[in-house]
Motif scaffolding. Structure first.
Motif, PDB file in Angstrom:
ATOM      1  N   ASP A 322       0.814  -1.217   0.000  1.00 28.10           N
ATOM      2  CA  ASP A 322       0.000   0.000   0.000  1.00 28.10           C
ATOM      3  C   ASP A 322       0.849   1.269   0.000  1.00 28.10           C
ATOM      4  O   ASP A 322       0.520   2.244  -0.666  1.00 28.10           O
ATOM      5  N   TRP A 323       1.925   1.262   0.767  1.00 26.65           N
ATOM      6  CA  TRP A 323       2.722   2.463   0.977  1.00 26.65           C
ATOM      7  C   TRP A 323       3.926   2.523   0.036  1.00 26.65           C
ATOM      8  O   TRP A 323       4.201   3.551  -0.584  1.00 26.65           O
ATOM      9  N   LEU A 324       4.660   1.404  -0.072  1.00 25.28           N
ATOM     10  CA  LEU A 324       5.956   1.428  -0.747  1.00 25.28           C
ATOM     11  C   LEU A 324       5.905   1.087  -2.234  1.00 25.28           C
ATOM     12  O   LEU A 324       6.696   1.613  -3.021  1.00 25.28           O
ATOM     13  N   LEU A 325       5.019   0.188  -2.627  1.00 21.55           N
ATOM     14  CA  LEU A 325       4.974  -0.226  -4.024  1.00 21.55           C
ATOM     15  C   LEU A 325       4.774   0.939  -4.996  1.00 21.55           C
ATOM     16  O   LEU A 325       5.451   0.993  -6.038  1.00 21.55           O
ATOM     17  N   PRO A 326       3.875   1.897  -4.728  1.00 17.71           N
ATOM     18  CA  PRO A 326       3.732   3.024  -5.666  1.00 17.71           C
ATOM     19  C   PRO A 326       5.019   3.811  -5.873  1.00 17.71           C
ATOM     20  O   PRO A 326       5.289   4.277  -6.994  1.00 17.71           O
ATOM     21  N   SER A 327       5.830   3.959  -4.824  1.00 19.87           N
ATOM     22  CA  SER A 327       7.112   4.661  -4.967  1.00 19.87           C
ATOM     23  C   SER A 327       8.057   3.868  -5.859  1.00 19.87           C
ATOM     24  O   SER A 327       8.787   4.441  -6.685  1.00 19.87           O
ATOM     25  N   VAL A 328       8.057   2.555  -5.694  1.00 21.56           N
ATOM     26  CA  VAL A 328       8.884   1.700  -6.544  1.00 21.56           C
ATOM     27  C   VAL A 328       8.399   1.776  -7.989  1.00 21.56           C
ATOM     28  O   VAL A 328       9.198   1.848  -8.927  1.00 21.56           O
ATOM     29  N   MET A 329       7.081   1.773  -8.164  1.00 22.82           N
ATOM     30  CA  MET A 329       6.502   1.817  -9.511  1.00 22.82           C
ATOM     31  C   MET A 329       6.907   3.076 -10.258  1.00 22.82           C
ATOM     32  O   MET A 329       7.307   3.019 -11.437  1.00 22.82           O
ATOM     33  N   ILE A 330       6.818   4.224  -9.606  1.00 24.04           N
ATOM     34  CA  ILE A 330       7.113   5.473 -10.308  1.00 24.04           C
ATOM     35  C   ILE A 330       8.600   5.613 -10.591  1.00 24.04           C
ATOM     36  O   ILE A 330       9.010   6.060 -11.669  1.00 24.04           O
ATOM     37  N   SER A 331       9.443   5.196  -9.645  1.00 26.99           N
ATOM     38  CA  SER A 331      10.885   5.282  -9.860  1.00 26.99           C
ATOM     39  C   SER A 331      11.321   4.375 -11.007  1.00 26.99           C
ATOM     40  O   SER A 331      12.132   4.762 -11.857  1.00 26.99           O
ATOM     41  N   THR A 332      10.757   3.178 -11.054  1.00 22.45           N
ATOM     42  CA  THR A 332      11.080   2.237 -12.130  1.00 22.45           C
ATOM     43  C   THR A 332      10.533   2.721 -13.467  1.00 22.45           C
ATOM     44  O   THR A 332      11.211   2.630 -14.500  1.00 22.45           O
ATOM     45  N   ALA A 333       9.310   3.235 -13.472  1.00 20.95           N
ATOM     46  CA  ALA A 333       8.695   3.711 -14.712  1.00 20.95           C
ATOM     47  C   ALA A 333       9.465   4.885 -15.303  1.00 20.95           C
ATOM     48  O   ALA A 333       9.651   4.965 -16.535  1.00 20.95           O
TER      49      ALA A 333
END
Length: 447
Positions: A322-333
């Motif tokens: 919930d908290w960390l995955l979106p940050s990983v998603m945007i950095s990777t994208a």
């Protein structure tokens, strides 16, 4: 498709940059003490104890505290600000000091010239008091019951009542906030005098009832473990996962180019969408695996300290997604999109700049930074931040909006990456020589 996903995962995990990423993550988290959260377990408060403090917007407390601090910095012409999260000491020019004196004139009701005179007297008194010597008067030596003697010191008094300023009696809080905001603007922003930051001066002790309510929320709502998982997510998001995944994405995309695999990949029958999506999912999976492991390594030692209390054993997993995955998603994208677009590692510079600005938005946002465009939400106020359950609940909707926005932006970037990739497979866009020349020209100039 499953086999292609496994192959991508093996390619990522088998490369040295991945293990450097894991090592960097472990080192960063260890430096923040996330594996030693347990400390002193939360205890049910008892009547008559000290329960810590909180901040509340109480004008009777805020106004004199903020005024006193500003006056002290005005007299020394040494103001502390945090314009980008890093401490900065400001010395104002004579012209700006005069404008600050005008603010004090409105705060106190005395003239600007008298404010400047009081400042001068205070500066002289402060200097003299540092050099004051001890003087022995005729009644200074006194004999004690055990026969020994003590000498009472008398420090020469250089301060006068004229040096002490107070806020005028008819000053209301609305006008006070306006004047403090003017002071912050004069300092260039980032100070505790900004209207939104004045609450930092409103420190008051917690009552027994408030401490009891916090305890019950931590036990019944957070089930203890959620509070610790939330603090782990705070550190992991800001220290690691908002910036490091971009390196993995850039390395993976650039690796095909260096190994001359682009032409071979372009001729595969798999669609562009399939290739990009599988690569993206493989990056997310390989990044999130150690995140979940470290989250549980941080949380598990806490379980034995709270025997008899119902714990939420899925809390580390929940906050990881919930908290960390979106940050990983945007950095990777960002890494995949800009690397595919430019053919250069420019994504590292772009994401680093975003991360730097986001991380250094000001120390006040550390306690509760849930802005809509925050790259890494913050929920950290030092000791026992994991028990600030109500603060988290108050900002929960803001957090959800922020996370959903980043997820949406990530997916949009991946769609754009697919379109660029498809164009290249059809012979358009070439090798992006324009971007490459521009990037390396900027790099050479910076060197």
């Amino acid at each position: 498709m499953v086999m292609l996903f496994i192959q991508e995962c093996k390619k990522i995990v088998g490369a040295i940059p991945y293990w450097l990423f894991v090592a960097a993550m472990l080192l960063a988290l260890f430096s923040q003490g996330v594996f030693h959260f347990v400390g002193e377990p939360l205890q049910e408060p008892e009547p008559g104890g000290h329960y810590g403090t909180k901040q509340e917007e109480n004008p009777a407390i805020i106004m004199p505290a903020a005024f006193s601090r500003l006056w002290s910095e005005f007299c020394a012409n040494d103001y502390t600000t945090y314009p980008i999260g890093i401490v900065k000491h400001i010395k104002l020019s004579s012209n700006k000091q005069d404008k600050m004196a005008e603010i004090f004139s409105e705060l106190t009701g005395i003239s600007k010239d008298e404010v400047l005179q009081r400042r001068q007297e205070t500066a002289v008194a402060s200097h003299d008091s540092g050099d004051a010597a001890f003087q022995i008067g005729e009644n200074s030596m006194q004999q004690q019951e055990d026969g020994s003697f003590t000498i009472a010191s008398e420090k020469s008094e250089n301060r006068t009542s004229k040096e002490n300023l107070t806020i005028r009696d008819d000053m209301n809080y609305v006008d006070f906030r306006r004047l403090m905001q003017q002071a912050d603007d004069l300092l260039g922003g980032g100070s505790d005098y900004a209207a939104k930051n004045l609450i930092s001066y409103g420190t008051v002790p917690l009552t027994y009832e408030e401490a009891k309510e916090r305890y019950e929320l931590a036990v019944n709502k957070d089930h203890i473990t959620s509070g610790y998982a939330r603090l782990f997510a705070d550190y992991a998001g800001v220290m690691v996962l908002s910036i490091l995944p971009v390196f993995l994405a850039v390395v993976l995309c650039m690796k095909d180019r260096r190994s001359k695999m682009q032409a071979l990949i372009y001729t595969k029958r798999a669609s562009s969408a399939k290739i990009i999506l599988i690569r993206y999912l493989a990056l997310l999976a390989t990044v999130m695996l150690p995140v979940i492991m470290f989250s549980y390594l941080s949380n598990i030692p806490i379980w034995s300290a709270y025997k008899g209390i119902t714990l939420d054993y899925l809390a580390p997993l929940t906050y990881a997604f919930d908290w960390l995955l979106p940050s990983v998603m945007i950095s990777t994208a960002v890494g995949m999109f800009l690397t595919e677009l430019t053919g250069t590692p420019a994504a590292v510079a772009v994401q680093s700049l975003w991360w730097l600005l986001d991380t250094n938005m000001g120390i006040q946002s550390v306690q509760a930074g849930y802005g809509l465009f925050r790259l890494a939400p913050r929920h950290n106020a030092g000791a026992k931040s994991y028990f600030r359950t109500q603060d988290y609940l108050d900002h929960w909707e803001n957090l959800i909006q922020n996370r959903l926005l980043l997820v949406g932006l990530s997916l949009l970037l991946i769609v754009c990456t697919i379109l660029i990739y498809e164009k290249k497979r059809k012979g358009f866009l070439g090798e992006n020589k324009f971007f490459q020349k521009a990037f390396f020209r900027i790099r050479d100039r910076s060197h």
